[in-house]
Motif scaffolding. Structure first.
Motif, short mmCIF file in Angstrom:
data_model
loop_
_atom_site.label_atom_id
_atom_site.label_comp_id
_atom_site.label_asym_id
_atom_site.label_seq_id
_atom_site.Cartn_x
_atom_site.Cartn_y
_atom_site.Cartn_z
N LYS A 1 42.00 53.90 42.79
CA LYS A 1 43.05 53.04 41.65
C LYS A 1 42.36 51.10 42.26
CE LYS A 1 47.39 50.52 40.53
NZ LYS A 1 47.41 50.55 39.68
N SER A 2 41.62 50.85 40.38
CA SER A 2 40.66 49.63 40.24
C SER A 2 40.75 49.28 39.77
CB SER A 2 39.43 49.38 41.40
OG SER A 2 38.96 49.16 41.46
N LYS B 1 40.56 43.01 38.59
CA LYS B 1 41.29 43.23 39.51
C LYS B 1 40.48 44.82 40.29
CE LYS B 1 45.61 42.93 36.85
NZ LYS B 1 46.72 43.64 35.70
N SER C 1 38.89 46.71 43.05
CA SER C 1 39.09 47.11 44.19
C SER C 1 38.70 46.75 45.29
CB SER C 1 40.43 48.30 44.09
OG SER C 1 40.20 48.78 45.67
N LYS C 2 38.21 46.32 46.84
CA LYS C 2 37.57 46.25 47.41
C LYS C 2 37.45 47.76 48.49
CE LYS C 2 38.87 44.48 51.81
NZ LYS C 2 39.42 43.59 52.76
N ASP C 3 37.90 48.84 47.96
CA ASP C 3 37.45 50.48 48.16
C ASP C 3 36.82 50.58 47.24
OD1 ASP C 3 38.94 49.60 50.42
OD2 ASP C 3 40.84 50.03 49.18
N ALA C 4 36.94 49.85 45.62
CA ALA C 4 35.73 50.98 44.60
C ALA C 4 34.50 50.90 44.25
CB ALA C 4 36.33 50.87 43.42
N THR D 1 34.09 51.38 39.50
CA THR D 1 34.63 50.90 38.05
C THR D 1 34.50 51.39 36.78
OG1 THR D 1 36.10 49.85 40.09
CG2 THR D 1 37.22 49.70 37.79
N ASP E 1 35.65 56.07 44.74
CA ASP E 1 35.40 55.06 46.15
C ASP E 1 33.12 55.00 46.22
OD1 ASP E 1 35.65 57.60 47.14
OD2 ASP E 1 36.65 57.30 48.77
N ASP F 1 42.13 37.60 52.68
CA ASP F 1 42.34 38.74 52.22
C ASP F 1 40.26 39.38 53.16
OD1 ASP F 1 40.48 37.90 50.68
OD2 ASP F 1 41.25 38.81 49.01
N TYR G 1 37.90 39.10 51.35
CA TYR G 1 37.15 39.85 50.30
C TYR G 1 37.08 38.99 48.98
CZ TYR G 1 36.79 43.06 45.87
OH TYR G 1 36.79 43.84 45.49
N ARG G 2 38.20 38.72 48.51
CA ARG G 2 38.18 37.70 47.13
C ARG G 2 37.77 36.12 47.55
NH1 ARG G 2 37.56 38.26 41.91
NH2 ARG G 2 37.99 40.79 41.99
#
Lengths: 182, 634
Positions: free
Chosen positions: A24-25, A137, A139-142, A145, A161, B319, B321-322
């Motif tokens: 999800k991203s 938005k 995601s750090k996991d994506a 996207t 991912d 985080d 991250y951001r």
């Protein structure tokens, strides 16, 4: 040699099974994409910073956010490049955004990608920061996207991912590209 | 958009910038940590401004005035202004006291002052260019970066003696000290590389390289609890001289592990993140970030932009991250260069360098609560207006907001970059003594600063320009006199001078004297073109460098540059292809077209280089006056 090949194949096969899972991203369908600046590396505004989202306005747009360039990602970009070329009469636009902490190295990667894949319709751009524009938005996991929008509303979202996309995943994205004009 | 609509929007934004949070476990933990350690330690990171540990006094360096002002934060009034010398930069309160340390950049001194009575307690001579200064929590030691030659000095406060000198980074300016006093963090001005120095050993313990085009990082601040350091800087993308493609603003965030760092292999790969400040909130562009600050509770972050005269107020995310998210934009005064948060976190203060004031803001509502005049304007009205224009990334100077004159010529110095200009590769020259060294540009294609109206209106700056009506061509009829603002820009640009070289503090060395003899001899012919008190004949010559750059459009004749200040302006030659002065005289002059140097021995080359590095070793202006040379005032 035979003993080597079997495990190597097994590793590759296993890797092929686990890479590029959907995650999800990014903006969801119905959300509006916000303005953000990118640095155009290969497009018509090569060398400049600009807001392609703003420039494309209400046109149907495919945007690929990625943190790495792989052969599989290159294949997706080529598919989208072909689609944009084929849908010029429908004003289809696209751009790729490489999310990176090293714009100098990233620019070289994108120039290579454009040259090798003969990308002519999709500006390859850089967002200088791995998190990407906050409003999107990402995601750090994506690793990848893909957002597609028309009339400033997101219609489809695909996120993975890993940038080692399977052929089916590329097809899933391009299938939604075709729906942009409905 | 009219001002009343803008004001309403800002009020709405301000109202949204309230970090109302329940008393969560993390907040309780934060309060405990606040009680346990001096997180808002005065003097813990370099700045042009500092607040005493008790929150009663604010001090700021007034670069143009050569003073430090002390403000009573109880009354928001300036209580005194203390003369300290030429171009003071970093200032810090020492420990929990009301004593101050000031880095007096052009006088090569650290001044120690008593803020309560305005007396000068002492002065400590340093090698050259002190810039940032910080204090230990206990106030027994202060540390200062020496931008040139790239060192850090440790000064014992009681004895006012230098106790140690550490090798730092090239042109290190920013400096911060851990709350536990174990490490210093430095920023290299021209690369934005961050270094950690172990104070115990005095050795470089860690390094966070930036990308090859990162530039102008002059300050660093540490998060009170998260193991993060924050710097602001620009990126000089030299491949294109274009308003929207050359200069970009950033905040970079560095992961700073505890002093007992993990083994090299255990360190995460990504230890440095960057956030583009030209795409942080939509497509709004800011320019020339100068300083950052973090509230003592570590929850809020502020970044000032001296080119667009604004500030981003952000929330800190835990985080990895951001890292930070935008909450509000605040319009500031002219050329804001410093931001500091009060020890209780309730207020923040902005130093508007070209309004000569400090403005107090409520850190939660972002409402302005006081404007404090800190120095009488030391500049003439014309020079002040010119300086404001020089630093402005706004109309009428700049159309796209990314860039200003000062982005490449900060404080009249150089960005140490070679740019791909339309006419070819061009190394950025420092502006010292420009009033005596016209014509301008390597190509000598401008004979007055007012000709830069063409640059202001061109691709690089895309501004509306300062002349109303017709502009005369470069080298044509004068543009001087056509615009009061343009004349003011010229007036400021022509004010820059240079301090003496640190390589000649005790006069010329024996080697430099031998080099001087060679320089002025008929064997080398150096002084044929590099003549007079400014070492230039103000003419263009072909010195054999015009064929080295395929993109060259104007050469092969280039203006003879002044040699004053060469010691810190590498690379050299119009195209920047000589990394060192040795290369100028050897590998870049094989055919002896740039003076006769091929027959010199290595020792003679070294002597000549030593002389060049010693420039200026005397004030050139008296000699210029004696020769009847006149400075161009505007």
């Amino acid at each position: 040699m035979k003993r080597f090949f079997i495990p190597a194949f097994a590793i590759l096969a296993t890797a092929g099974l686990v890479i590029a899972a959907e995650v999800k991203s990014g903006l969801s369908a119905g959300e509006s994409p916000a303005a953000f600046n990118v640095k155009d590396i290969t497009g018509p505004s090569k060398g400049k910073s600009l807001c392609y989202r703003c420039q494309y306005g209400a046109k149907p747009v495919t945007t690929i956010f990625t943190r790495e360039i792989t052969p599989e990602l290159a294949a997706l970009v080529k598919e989208i490049d072909t689609a944009v070329g084929a849908n010029k009469d429908k004003n289809h636009k696209a751009f790729l955004v490489l999310l990176t902490d090293d714009a100098d190295a990233g620019a070289k990667q994108l120039e290579k990608l454009a040259a090798e894949q003969k990308i002519t319709n999709v500006p390859l751009t850089i967002y200088d920061g791995i998190a990407g524009p906050e409003k999107y938005k990402i995601s750090k996991d994506a690793a990848v996207t893909v957002l597609q929008w028309n009339k400033m509303r997101v219609q489809s979202n695909h996120a993975f991912d890993s940038a080692k996309l399977t052929g089916e995943q590329v097809k899933a994205v391009t299938a939604d590209t075709a729906k942009l004009f409905n | 958009m009219n001002s009343s609509i803008k004001a309403r929007i800002f009020d709405q934004v301000r109202a949204s910038f309230r970090f109302a949070m329940p008393l969560s476990f993390s907040r309780c933990l934060g309060i405990l940590l606040l009680l346990a350690a001096p997180l808002a330690q005065a003097g813990s990171s370099n700045s042009l401004m500092d607040i005493s540990a008790d929150g009663k006094l604010l001090a700021c360096s007034n670069r143009d005035s050569g003073t430090v002002s002390i403000v009573d934060l109880g009354t928001n009034k300036k209580v005194r202004e203390i003369p300290v010398g030429h171009k003071p930069e970093g200032v810090c309160f020492i420990g929990r006291s009301h004593s101050l340390a000031v880095a007096v950049y052009h006088d090569d001194q650290i001044a120690i002052l008593n803020a309560d009575d305005g007396t000068t307690i002492g002065r400590v001579d340093v090698t050259d260019e002190p810039y940032g200064v910080v204090s230990t929590a206990g106030g027994d030691k202060i540390y200062a970066t020496l931008s040139y030659p790239g060192q850090v000095v440790e000064i014992d406060v009681a004895t006012r003696k230098i106790t140690r000198t550490f090798p730092g980074g090239a042109f290190n300016r920013g400096i911060a000290i851990r709350a536990d006093g174990a490490q210093l963090f430095l920023t290299e001005y021209y690369s934005a590389t961050v270094l950690a120095i172990d104070i115990g050993t005095g050795k470089i313990a860690d390094r966070w390289p930036a990308t090859s085009s990162d530039n102008l990082s002059r300050q660093i601040a540490l998060h009170p609890t998260r193991g993060k350091a924050y710097i602001s800087h620009i990126r000089s993308a030299t491949e294109r001289a274009q308003g929207e493609g050359s200069i970009f603003p950033y905040v970079s965030i560095i992961d700073t592990p505890p002093a007992a760092a993990p083994a090299e292999e255990a360190k995460p790969k990504k230890r440095r993140k960057r956030i583009p400040m030209d795409s942080f909130i939509g497509a709004h562009v800011t320019a020339n970030p100068w300083e950052v600050a973090i509230t003592p509770d570590g929850k809020r972050f502020f970044s000032v932009f001296s080119g667009t005269n604004d500030l981003y107020a952000c929330e800190v995310l835990d985080d990895d991250y951001r890292e930070i998210v935008w909450r509000a934009t605040v319009q500031l005064g002219n050329n804001p260069r410093a931001v500091r948060v009060s020890p209780d976190g309730k207020m923040f203060y902005i130093y508007n360098a070209l309004d000569f004031n400090v403005v107090a803001y409520d850190a939660f509502s972002l409402k302005k609560s006081a404007t404090i005049e800190v120095a009488a304007g030391p500049l003439t009205e014309e020079v002040l207006q010119g300086k404001r224009l020089f630093y402005s990334a706004l109309q009428p100077m700049v159309g796209r907001r990314w860039i200003s004159c000062s982005s490449c010529h900060p404080d009249g110095e150089t960005d140490l970059r070679t740019w791909q200009n339309p006419e070819g590769l061009r190394d950025t020259p420092p502006l010292g003594y420009m009033a005596y060294t016209h014509p301008l540009h390597w190509s000598a294609d401008r004979d007055e600063v007012q000709d830069f109206e063409h640059t202001i209106r061109g691709q690089l700056m895309q501004g509306k320009g300062l002349i109303r009506g017709r502009t005369n061509p470069e080298l044509g009829a004068p543009n001087k006199g056509l615009s009061k603002d343009l004349d003011a820009l010229a007036g400021y640009s022509n004010t820059h001078k240079l301090p003496f070289s640190p390589h000649a503090k005790a006069g010329l060395s024996e080697a430099a004297q031998r080099g001087k003899n060679l320089f002025f001899s008929q064997n080398t012919l150096c002084a044929t073109c590099h003549s007079g008190p400014f070492y230039t004949d103000q003419k263009a010559h072909d010195v054999g460098t015009g064929q080295d750059d395929p993109s060259e459009k104007i050469g092969p004749r280039y203006d003879t540059p002044t040699l004053l200040g060469l010691y810190k302006s590498a690379p050299y030659l119009h195209h920047g292809k000589a990394a060192t002065l040795e290369e100028v005289l050897t590998s870049q002059n094989k055919l002896d077209r740039h003076g006769k140097t091929s027959t010199l021995t290595p020792g003679q080359i070294a002597d000549l280089v030593e002389f060049l590095r010693a420039l200026p070793y005397e004030d050139p202006e008296p000699q210029a006056k004696a020769l009847g040379l006149k400075a161009i005032e505007r």
